[in-house]
Enzyme design. Structure first.
Site: not given
Ligand code: GRF
Length: 205
Positions: A11, A13, A58, A83, A102, A136-137, A166
């Site tokens: 977490g 982000n 799903r 994920m 991503h 689309e992924l 970043q």
């Molecule tokens: C990040 O690198 C994000 O881009 C990817 O998974 C990672 C998640 O990291 N999709 P966090 O859980 O936000 O630390």
């Protein structure tokens, strides 16, 4: 004005989004014990766990997930290290109001192990992308990208750290643009009202 953030792991982000004082009203994880749940709880933000493993399909999983999301009536759904591959039905439900981050410069390196693959390919630039989620992924309209150099002695660890720094800048920025109604999607291309730069380049770290 509210954001529901979906996570699966540590977490960082989510932390950046919270540090930017963006209006997160709930955090939902598909993994029990994900670090981000603790971060949210410490700030008094409601958390939920909907484990995909508890469902046969799903669709069944997403039905329960969507019910939890909709309880908070979010303006925006932010996937932040969530994920899971989602179905077209789920995407349609939140079309135009679901963002993802991503860890690559899309359209290069969709999918997993992006840093390892960028190193193996001998890429000289790598980075991250915030995009709208489409069926689309990792292929939805791109909101903002940040590029970093790939250094000769980089490992997956050093490179991913440089990219992650970043990520923590561009994701809150993209979310703020969205909430301010500044994002315009035209023919799959995103622009920002006011013409703020939709790229960052950090060659100093
Ligand atoms: C990040 O690198 C994000 O881009 C990817 O998974 C990672 C998640 O990291 N999709 P966090 O859980 O936000 O630390």
């Amino acid at each position: 004005m509210s954001i529901v953030v979906l996570i699966s792991g540590r977490g960082s982000n989510l932390q950046a989004i919270l540090d930017a004082d963006l209006p997160v009203t709930a955090v939902i994880s598909n993994v029990a014990g994900a670090g981000g749940l603790e971060l949210a709880a410490r700030r008094g933000i409601p958390t939920r766990v909907v484990k995909h493993g508890d469902f046969q399909t799903r669709e069944a999983y997403e039905e329960v997930l969507a019910a939890e999301i909709d309880r908070f009536a979010p303006k925006l759904l932010a996937h932040a290290g969530f994920m899971r591959i989602v179905t077209a039905g789920y995407v349609a439900r939140y079309a135009g109001r679901m963002l993802n981050i991503h860890p690559s410069l899309l359209p290069s390196f969709t999918g997993l192990r992006t840093h390892e693959r960028a190193l193996a390919a001998g890429a000289k630039l790598h980075g991250c992308t915030v995009h709208f989620v489409t069926p689309e992924l990792d292929a939805g309209p791109i909101v903002i990208q940040a590029a970093v150099p790939v250094l000769a002695n980089d490992s997956v660890e050093t490179l991913s750290k440089r990219v992650l720094r970043q990520e923590h800048i561009v994701y809150p920025r993209a979310i703020r643009w969205f909430l301010e109604g500044k994002l315009v999607i035209d023919n799959g291309r995103v622009s920002v009202k006011g013409n703020d730069a939709q790229y960052l380049f950090d060659d100093k770290s």
